[in-house]
Design an enzyme around this catalytic site. Structure first.
Site, PDB file in Angstrom:
ATOM      1  N   ASP A  28      -5.545  -0.947  -2.170  1.00  0.00           N
ATOM      2  CA  ASP A  28      -4.277  -1.622  -1.865  1.00  0.00           C
ATOM      3  C   ASP A  28      -3.295  -0.657  -1.207  1.00  0.00           C
ATOM      4  OD1 ASP A  28      -2.268  -1.154  -4.778  1.00  0.00           O
ATOM      5  OD2 ASP A  28      -4.252  -0.315  -4.468  1.00  0.00           O
ATOM      6  N   GLU A  29      -2.289  -1.215  -0.557  1.00  0.00           N
ATOM      7  CA  GLU A  29      -1.157  -0.471  -0.006  1.00  0.00           C
ATOM      8  C   GLU A  29      -1.588   0.793   0.754  1.00  0.00           C
ATOM      9  OE1 GLU A  29       1.486   0.040  -3.385  1.00  0.00           O
ATOM     10  OE2 GLU A  29       2.392  -1.906  -2.995  1.00  0.00           O
TER      11      GLU A  29
END
Length: 453
Positions: free
Chosen positions: A140-141
């Site tokens: 993620d991110e």
């Protein structure tokens, strides 16, 4: 699967505390633990540089799994494989693997050493979790993806975009897991996938389960293996949430059901059939990333976690469920709208829960009130008086006993809090929490008392 996310990049608890907490989690309805080790894993050999001074030992890792097995909690290790790798890329040894040289957030997927390093990290973690049937690869991110020179050159040569580049790296990671650890199932967060076109996703057959970051948000079915509905996670309260975690109030029912059947470009509607999530993660972040301040402590979040777990188990939070939570935690009552619990509490860490509440609600106010509203201090013991050690004893005595008593009471309180925290946390966590939440206010009082004496 109802899993509690142990986010160990901040405030990693001692194994002795997990020994008390695991039976509680099981009793409340959890049946698994998602463990994001970061630098708390006992890396060996070339990877030893990644270890925190307080990292768990190999014996600790085995003990955690034994405890989980004893309480029927499945362990799912989480290894970040793209973004959120500050604990790796902060080291000079691995600085050349950064997507953007200035930032330690994300891997450069084009450097062969990146995949080689990830294979070593995954191998060490997986080898120590032979009971586990799932591995979570994070992903993620991935901040600044596509901004590095290598990425720009790759996109130019391949007429690609950040989405195809992202999928290429993820497929390499998943390919390694599938080849080396047959039968181990991979999971990942879905936020980066949401930025990729449906067409690009349909062109990739990655065979993974995708974990959605927000309750009630549907995930494109094309991202999911056959017959696997979306998975959910509950968020936290902000990057500097020191006080007791907010209770879910009237929202817990949202965790019980998710609407399926939509895609990012054609969202699901109320006409779509409800699907029961195969797995739900409850994720209180201890830090937003490796560099941020600590968020809420685990004992402080337990009442909120208890409500969420019971809601997931029962499909709603009724008065009967509320009574079970109160009995289990040892509280007399709770007000969801005000996020308050009344009573001593008998769960592991209840003392910390109440003492953090005192720090959050009274420490700052009581000290600032004494320092700013006491007229004798402002008139006869100002910073100028203190700097030049010049004052009238007659006037100083009008506030002295009050200030000394306040100082003594808070110092005694903080000593008790520190003692309780040291039974749950390692010294670095205790010191950081005190520096962030206690010392900015108590140090002002300490300085005044020193000068007064």
């Amino acid at each position: 699967m109802r899993l509690v996310h142990l986010d160990l990049k901040g405030a990693a608890p001692r194994v002795s505390y997990l020994e008390q907490v695991f039976p509680l989690l099981s009793q409340l309805g959890a049946n698994g633990i998602l463990i994001e080790y970061e630098d708390m894993f006992p890396f060996k050999g070339e990877l030893e540089i990644l270890k925190s001074p307080y990292a768990y030992s190999e014996e600790d890792i085995e003990r955690i799994q034994q405890l989980a097995e004893l309480h029927k909690l499945e362990v799912v290790p989480l290894v970040q494989t793209f973004g959120h790798v500050e604990f790796i890329l902060k080291h000079e040894k691995y600085q050349h693997l950064r997507e953007v040289e200035r930032f330690p957030n994300s891997f450069n997927p084009h450097v062969p050493d990146t995949l080689a390093l990830l294979k070593s990290i995954l191998s060490q973690v997986i080898e120590k979790h032979k009971r586990s049937t799932w591995i979570h690869i994070g992903a993620d991110e991935v901040f600044h993806l596509g901004e590095g020179l290598d990425s720009k050159n790759w996109m130019s040569r391949n007429k690609g975009d950040t989405g195809t580049m992202y999928l290429k790296h993820i497929k390499e990671v998943l390919g390694f897991i599938a080849t080396q650890y047959w039968g181990l199932q991979a999971l990942m967060w879905d936020d980066m996938l949401r930025k990729i076109s449906v067409g690009a996703l349909q062109g990739e057959r990655m065979r993974m389960a995708v974990v959605a970051p927000e309750p009630g948000v549907s995930v494109a079915p094309i991202c999911l293996p056959p017959q696997k509905p979306p998975e959910l996670a509950e968020g936290d309260g902000g990057p500097a949430t020191a006080g007791p975690a907010a209770l879910p109030g009237h929202r817990p029912h949202r965790l019980a059901e998710v609407r399926g059947g939509g895609t990012p470009t054609h969202p699901s509607t109320h006409m779509d059939p409800p699907v029961v999530a195969q797995a739900v993660w409850l994720s209180p972040l201890h830090r937003y990333d490796h560099y941020s301040v600590l968020c809420e402590l685990l004992p402080v979040g337990i009442p909120s976690l208890a409500i969420c777990l019971q809601t997931l188990v029962n499909g709603g939070f009724t008065e009967e469920m509320k009574k079970k939570v109160l009995d289990t935690l040892g509280f007399q009552s709770m007000q969801l709208e005000q996020s308050t619990c009344e009573g001593r509490g008998s769960f592991p860490g209840a003392e910390i829960y109440h003492m953090v509440e005192q720090v959050n609600g009274h420490l700052k106010d009581s000290i600032l009130k004494a320092l700013e509203e006491e007229s004798a201090i402002k008139g006869w013991f100002s910073p100028y008086h203190r700097k030049h050690q010049f004052g009238n004893p007659r006037n100083m005595e009008t506030f002295g006993s009050k200030v000394l008593k306040l100082h003594e009471d808070w110092e005694s309180f903080v000593r008790d809090l520190r003692t309780h925290m040291e039974t749950v946390y390692f010294p670095d966590t205790v010191e950081e929490w005190m520096e962030e939440n206690v010392n900015p206010y108590l140090d002002q009082l300490r300085d005044l008392v020193r000068d007064y004496r």
